[in-house]
Design an enzyme around this catalytic site. Structure first.
Site, PDB file in Angstrom:
ATOM      1  N   GLU A   1     -54.668 -45.516  21.183  1.00 17.12           N
ATOM      2  CA  GLU A   1     -54.573 -46.115  22.337  1.00 17.12           C
ATOM      3  C   GLU A   1     -53.840 -45.875  22.931  1.00 17.12           C
ATOM      4  O   GLU A   1     -53.998 -45.476  24.301  1.00 17.12           O
ATOM      5  CB  GLU A   1     -55.562 -47.635  21.906  1.00 17.12           C
TER       6      GLU A   1
ATOM      7  N   HIS B   1     -53.932 -52.819  14.737  1.00 24.51           N
ATOM      8  CA  HIS B   1     -54.901 -51.766  14.396  1.00 24.51           C
ATOM      9  C   HIS B   1     -55.235 -52.482  12.542  1.00 24.51           C
ATOM     10  O   HIS B   1     -54.537 -52.769  11.981  1.00 24.51           O
ATOM     11  CB  HIS B   1     -54.362 -50.603  13.659  1.00 24.51           C
TER      12      HIS B   1
END
Length: 362
Positions: free
Chosen positions: A305, A246
């Site tokens: 995700e 991320h």
């Protein structure tokens, strides 16, 4: 000049704080783990919009008004003709949202909160040759979304899982789509314009388009025994492992744990394919081990995700609709930021540095 505005502070906000070093997300003074414990979409929406609209309300009042707004919005589905239905779901949803008035008032905000929740299930059904299902004002937003999608009343576990997802992704600092919303709001263009700009930013694969490829990765791996070899070969080819790493978080994304927890009741009650969940667990373990060995100096952990893909698949959403579901949850954050910018900010107008050719001397 910082490319991508890395570390540039562009706004002051009371809405959310993302602590990438500690792996912590705070929304309006409440930590994510407390929000998802018993939270609902209506609850986080009331929290985020509190004090930013022209009227005050609590969670129950907002829930009632939002249910009525879903019923009103349903009439716009008639505009979904063949040309619109040929578009990807998020584009078709955006086209219907563009039909809404562009105001700054609470009624406009309610319509925009209701619109993606109503439009996306209807579009998905129409694209499959099925009749759209009208909203049920007696249900919560999460329960009604699932009923309009499948035609069946969802179970308690399914409703709770979707509520957790919508709460978890309701706001997340000054990400690309939220920044787009604030830029448009700073021009006083209206809330509908802000949301349309945000949806347009969200659909980019570098922002909201990654959960679907997580399922593509799981499909390609196939079995737990293949996980290590498949992931290693993917890294050898220079590919990114979907669902890991991320831009902000240096540790595990706290939203991943919230969504993993939301899946557990579905797994324990047999509402999730057990083989699928076992494969995902094996892939997570293998990926973290390989990434730690190959990239020891890069903090790459599970992001939102990975478990978003598993949860939305379990709830019956096709992977091409995942970005649209994300928009359902994030719209309240976009609206809150737009109102905060309109009330307290000024026109966003950064400077650029010219690096092109100079005119020849006279």
């Amino acid at each position: 000049m910082k490319n991508g505005l890395e570390d540039v502070i562009a706004a002051e906000t009371q809405l959310s704080d993302v602590d990438g070093e500690a792996g912590r997300l705070i929304i309006r003074g409440v930590s994510l783990d407390h929000l998802v414990a018993d939270g609902t979409y209506e609850g986080v929406a009331a929290l985020l919009l509190d004090g930013l609209m022209e009227k005050s309300f609590d969670e129950a009042e907002l829930g009632d008004w939002l249910a009525q707004a879903r019923t009103r919005i349903f009439g716009h589905i008639k505009a979904a003709d063949a040309a619109l239905l040929a578009l990807p779901p998020v584009d078709a949803m955006r086209a219907l949202i563009a039909r809404l008035p562009d105001g700054e008032d609470f009624d406009t905000a309610l319509s925009l909160l209701a619109a993606p929740a109503v439009f996306l299930p209807a579009i998905l059904r129409k694209q499959r040759g099925k009749r759209p299902i009208a909203p049920d004002a007696s249900l919560s937003q999460a329960a009604d979304i699932l009923r309009m999608l499948t035609g069946k009343l969802p179970t308690r576990e399914q409703t709770s899982a979707l509520d957790t997802y919508l709460v978890t992704i309701s706001d997340h600092g000054l990400n690309a789509s939220t920044f787009a919303s604030r830029v448009i709001a700073s021009t006083q263009a209206g809330l509908t314009s802000s949301v349309l700009a945000a949806v347009s930013a969200l659909k980019g694969p570098l922002h909201g388009g990654a959960p679907g490829p997580v399922l593509d990765m799981l499909d390609a791996i196939g079995t737990a025994e293949n996980a290590y070899s498949w992931l290693g070969e993917a890294l050898d080819r220079g590919e990114r492992l979907m669902g890991f790493g991320h831009r902000i978080y240096r540790v595990r994304d706290p939203r991943a744990d919230a969504l993993k927890g939301a899946l557990k009741p579905l797994i324990s009650t047999g509402q999730v394919n057990s083989a699928r969940s076992a494969l995902a667990e094996a892939v997570e373990v293998a990926a973290l081990a390989i990434l730690k060995a190959r990239k020891p100096n890069r903090p790459l952990d599970v992001n939102v995700e990975f478990y978003t893909a598993l949860l939305l698949e379990a709830l019956g959403f096709p992977r091409e609709a995942f970005t649209g579901v994300f928009a359902i949850g994030r719209t309240v954050g976009w609206l809150a930021h737009a109102r905060e910018q309109a009330l307290d900010g000024r026109l966003i107008r950064p400077r650029s540095v010219y690096i092109g050719p100079l005119p020849a001397a006279a």
